[in-house]
Write a protein that holds these residues in place. Sequence first.
Motif, short mmCIF file in Angstrom:
data_model
loop_
_atom_site.label_atom_id
_atom_site.label_comp_id
_atom_site.label_asym_id
_atom_site.label_seq_id
_atom_site.Cartn_x
_atom_site.Cartn_y
_atom_site.Cartn_z
N ALA A 161 5.76 2.80 -0.75
CA ALA A 161 5.41 3.86 0.21
C ALA A 161 4.05 3.58 0.83
O ALA A 161 3.84 3.82 2.04
CB ALA A 161 5.42 5.22 -0.48
N THR A 162 3.11 3.09 0.03
CA THR A 162 1.80 2.75 0.58
C THR A 162 1.94 1.62 1.61
O THR A 162 1.33 1.65 2.69
CB THR A 162 0.82 2.35 -0.54
N ARG A 163 2.75 0.62 1.30
CA ARG A 163 2.94 -0.49 2.23
C ARG A 163 3.53 0.00 3.56
O ARG A 163 3.09 -0.39 4.64
CB ARG A 163 3.86 -1.55 1.63
N ARG A 164 4.50 0.91 3.46
CA ARG A 164 5.19 1.39 4.66
C ARG A 164 4.38 2.43 5.43
O ARG A 164 4.46 2.49 6.65
CB ARG A 164 6.54 2.00 4.26
N TRP A 165 3.64 3.25 4.70
CA TRP A 165 3.09 4.45 5.32
C TRP A 165 1.58 4.46 5.47
O TRP A 165 1.02 5.39 6.04
CB TRP A 165 3.51 5.68 4.52
N ALA A 166 0.90 3.45 4.97
CA ALA A 166 -0.57 3.45 5.08
C ALA A 166 -0.99 3.54 6.55
O ALA A 166 -2.02 4.15 6.87
CB ALA A 166 -1.15 2.20 4.43
N GLY A 167 -0.20 2.94 7.43
CA GLY A 167 -0.49 3.02 8.85
C GLY A 167 -0.40 4.43 9.41
O GLY A 167 -0.97 4.72 10.47
N ASP A 168 0.30 5.29 8.70
CA ASP A 168 0.40 6.72 9.08
C ASP A 168 -0.68 7.54 8.37
O ASP A 168 -0.66 8.77 8.43
CB ASP A 168 1.77 7.28 8.69
#
Length: 316
Positions: free
Chosen positions: A201-208
């Motif tokens: 989730a951090t990999r996918r959502w850190a940009g958010d």
Amino acid sequence: MMTSTRVSTPFTNETTALEVVRGVDLTGRRAVVTGGASGIGVETARALAQAGADVTLAVRNPSAGQEALADITATTGNDRILVAPLDLADLGSVAAFVANWDGPLHILVDNAGIMAAPEMRTPQGWEMQFATNHLGHFALATGLHPALAAAGGARIVSVSSAAHLRSPVVFDDIHFARRAYDPWLAYGQSKTANVLFAVEATRRWAGDGILVNALHPGAIRTNLQRYVSDEELERMRAQTGGTAGAGYWKTTEQGAATSVLLAASPLLDGVGGRYFEDCQEAGPNQPGTRTGYAPYAVDPEAAERLWQVSEDMLRD
């Protein structure tokens, strides 16, 4: 996202949740705590409320939730506490919670769970511990992703356990269709999934602006152990490691401290995809110990695979 520079804090295994939020101002922040009516969930919610957050107790038993609400309001003076029904093993319940949520969400504490349960299955045929501890929280977090992204700097706290050392996610037979059911292997697998979720989730959502960390709260006597015999609990207690040493039980207030650290402390700004215990970032597990993380629990390929498998299960 494990790095060589581990996060360290001035807190210890004896720190309480309220001590972690001392001086922290969460006014205007909105938090959801699953399983917020009992155990470390209610103490996590209490600390966030003490710091000024608007807190929603997402609970399977609304009457118990109302009792917790009254208790938290009385002890903190914060009247911005809500109770909402949520049964993580029921995808309809999860979908209803998501549909009823409006506006940004700054903190999501995935705290609820079941431990070492006898073999039970959801209507879909899923093993109950994996379905509750991982899939329900996965559906909740992905459903609330727009609200978390809208918050700008949201945090998700994934409550895992040292029991993740008991088992990786067995992708070839997650639901014990072909192997004999073992309540502890099933629990361990679900807790590994909680760590893998934090990594992916951090990999996918850190940009958010969404960062996710996992933790082991420590050994605490709560309703979580309702399926565990007293003899088994004593055996577990004797094996319990952590900085407190073998045989140490935390209070619920101490058990909630690491969750609250990940949810609210400025010491965790910009940190994601990591595993904590006793209010410190943990290192890799050493043979013969029950502390630290298993390499399979932070493996990025396993994390990505679990995400895909979870999406596929929820889509069917």
